[in-house]
Enzyme design. Structure first.
Site, PDB file in Angstrom:
ATOM      1  N   LYS A  11       0.837  -1.214   0.000  1.00  0.00           N
ATOM      2  CA  LYS A  11       0.000   0.000   0.000  1.00  0.00           C
ATOM      3  C   LYS A  11       0.867   1.257   0.000  1.00  0.00           C
ATOM      4  CE  LYS A  11       0.893   1.434   4.368  1.00  0.00           C
ATOM      5  NZ  LYS A  11       1.618   2.616   4.717  1.00  0.00           N
ATOM      6  N   ASP A 137      -1.973  -2.076  10.302  1.00  0.00           N
ATOM      7  CA  ASP A 137      -2.284  -2.031   8.865  1.00  0.00           C
ATOM      8  C   ASP A 137      -2.914  -3.326   8.347  1.00  0.00           C
ATOM      9  OD1 ASP A 137      -1.364   0.548   8.583  1.00  0.00           O
ATOM     10  OD2 ASP A 137       0.621  -0.029   7.847  1.00  0.00           O
TER      11      ASP A 137
HETATM   12  P1  ATP Z   1       4.127  -0.111   7.563  1.00  0.00           P
HETATM   13  O1  ATP Z   1       3.985   0.598   6.250  1.00  0.00           O
HETATM   14  O2  ATP Z   1       2.932  -0.947   7.945  1.00  0.00           O
HETATM   15  O3  ATP Z   1       4.677   0.716   8.682  1.00  0.00           O
HETATM   16  P2  ATP Z   1       6.580  -1.178   6.649  1.00  0.00           P
HETATM   17  O4  ATP Z   1       6.386  -1.427   5.176  1.00  0.00           O
HETATM   18  O5  ATP Z   1       7.301   0.062   7.008  1.00  0.00           O
HETATM   19  O6  ATP Z   1       5.198  -1.268   7.350  1.00  0.00           O
HETATM   20  P3  ATP Z   1       7.303  -3.927   6.977  1.00  0.00           P
HETATM   21  O7  ATP Z   1       7.817  -4.268   5.618  1.00  0.00           O
HETATM   22  O8  ATP Z   1       5.987  -4.464   7.347  1.00  0.00           O
HETATM   23  O9  ATP Z   1       7.362  -2.360   7.247  1.00  0.00           O
HETATM   24  O10 ATP Z   1       8.438  -4.405   8.024  1.00  0.00           O
HETATM   25  C1  ATP Z   1       8.562  -3.849   9.299  1.00  0.00           C
HETATM   26  C2  ATP Z   1       9.390  -4.794  10.173  1.00  0.00           C
HETATM   27  O11 ATP Z   1       8.677  -6.022  10.354  1.00  0.00           O
HETATM   28  C3  ATP Z   1      10.752  -5.167   9.575  1.00  0.00           C
HETATM   29  O12 ATP Z   1      11.726  -4.873  10.523  1.00  0.00           O
HETATM   30  C4  ATP Z   1      10.690  -6.663   9.326  1.00  0.00           C
HETATM   31  O13 ATP Z   1      11.881  -7.326   9.673  1.00  0.00           O
HETATM   32  C5  ATP Z   1       9.529  -7.144  10.204  1.00  0.00           C
HETATM   33  N1  ATP Z   1       8.725  -8.218   9.567  1.00  0.00           N
HETATM   34  C6  ATP Z   1       8.170  -9.241  10.199  1.00  0.00           C
HETATM   35  N2  ATP Z   1       7.498 -10.020   9.354  1.00  0.00           N
HETATM   36  C7  ATP Z   1       7.602  -9.483   8.141  1.00  0.00           C
HETATM   37  C8  ATP Z   1       7.115  -9.857   6.860  1.00  0.00           C
HETATM   38  N3  ATP Z   1       6.384 -10.961   6.659  1.00  0.00           N
HETATM   39  N4  ATP Z   1       7.403  -9.039   5.826  1.00  0.00           N
HETATM   40  C9  ATP Z   1       8.129  -7.915   6.020  1.00  0.00           C
HETATM   41  N5  ATP Z   1       8.623  -7.541   7.207  1.00  0.00           N
HETATM   42  C10 ATP Z   1       8.376  -8.310   8.276  1.00  0.00           C
END
Ligand code: ATP
Length: 284
Positions: A11, A137
């Site tokens: 997203k 989210d």
């Molecule tokens: P948001 O936009 O919801 O804040 P984000 O895109 O910034 O999320 P994610 O990619 O969801 O962040 O990753 C955040 C943290 O979660 C990372 O440090 C990662 O190691 C951990 N994590 C745990 N499970 C997953 C997964 N299945 N995919 C990605 N990251 C994961």
């Protein structure tokens, strides 16, 4: 059903506003979210042993209990007393810790997938409520498309669906911690807030010019202080033809909006942002 493979979208935020910090430590937010065509592929397989096994093509991903897909499987098995083990493979295409909700998307896919595999027939609202305990989210990732999210992000109001508008994503070579960005945010000192109601009108009218002009994320102030080059990336995207540009979530990914994916591809050929990952995609 013994096997199931699902695709799940990342997203972007078209708006992100923070109202106040709640006594429980979470922030009360109001944001317009949009799914994009960058997708992870989640494969689920029943296994005879009562364990959750996790594999992935992505070596940066934790493959233990801290993975959101693992947490989602554990929650579903416990909640619905499923007498089964599950092997989960995550084919990762959504960049990690990038502001694109990759982890939440994987958790959403596992929840929806287990509901389907075991023919639990639980309603979407129930699955969303479960997902909220894994990440703010996750409920949006279960519903997808274009939506207004309130509360900590778990109260979802679907909006008129935007699809097919082009996007150029620039992901710098570092991770940003969502927790750290929120902890540095001084809600009373926010300089510029989105006009969320006006944005909903532009979305209803499918007016991409006005949507692009109304993009606003209050977390930019915080993340841009840590990484001032993100502001340069925004301006660079606009100078190469983006109708508007914004940081997604807590960053660091910055996106530009275009009329269609062809325009986004043209701009991708013109930009000069070596050292960053570049993705051409669209709203889905
Ligand atoms: P948001 O936009 O919801 O804040 P984000 O895109 O910034 O999320 P994610 O990619 O969801 O962040 O990753 C955040 C943290 O979660 C990372 O440090 C990662 O190691 C951990 N994590 C745990 N499970 C997953 C997964 N299945 N995919 C990605 N990251 C994961």
């Amino acid at each position: 059903m013994e096997n199931l493979t699902l695709s799940v979208c990342g997203k972007i935020n078209l708006t992100l506003d923070v109202h106040y910090k709640r006594p429980d430590g979470y922030h009360e937010v109001e944001m317009i979210m949009q799914t994009i065509s960058l997708k992870d592929e989640i494969s689920l397989k029943l296994i005879p042993r009562p364990v959750i096994e996790l594999t992935s093509n992505c070596h940066k991903l934790p493959l233990d209990e801290s993975n959101l897909a693992y947490k989602a499987a554990k929650l579903m098995i416990e909640k619905y007393k499923l007498d089964a083990g599950i092997a989960i493979n995550i084919n990762k295409k959504i960049p990690i810790a990038a502001g694109l909700a990759g982890g939440s998307a994987d958790a959403a896919a596992v929840i929806v997938g287990i509901n389907e595999m075991f023919q639990l027939n639980r309603p979407q609202e129930e699955l969303m409520a479960l997902g909220k305990d894994i990440g703010a989210d996750v409920p949006f990732c279960i519903v997808g498309k274009t939506a207004l999210a309130k509360g900590i992000g778990e109260k979802i109001l679907p909006l008129k669906h935007l699809s097919g508008f082009g996007l150029l994503l620039v992901k710098p070579p570092y991770f940003v911690s969502t927790k750290e960005v929120y902890s540095r945010l001084d809600v009373k000192a926010i300089q510029e807030r989105p006009d969320t109601m006006a944005m909903i009108e532009y979305i209803n009218a499918q007016d991409i010019g006005k949507i692009a002009a109304g993009l606003c994320n209050v977390l930019e102030e915080v993340t841009f202080k840590l990484y001032p080059e993100l502001d340069f990336i925004k301006k660079h995207l606009v100078s190469k033809g983006a109708l508007g540009s914004l940081m997604s979530g807590s960053g660091p990914t910055v996106f530009g909006i275009f009329e269609n994916i062809r325009e986004a591809k043209n701009a991708a050929e013109k930009i000069d942002l070596a050292g960053n990952e570049i993705y051409v995609t669209q709203m889905e």
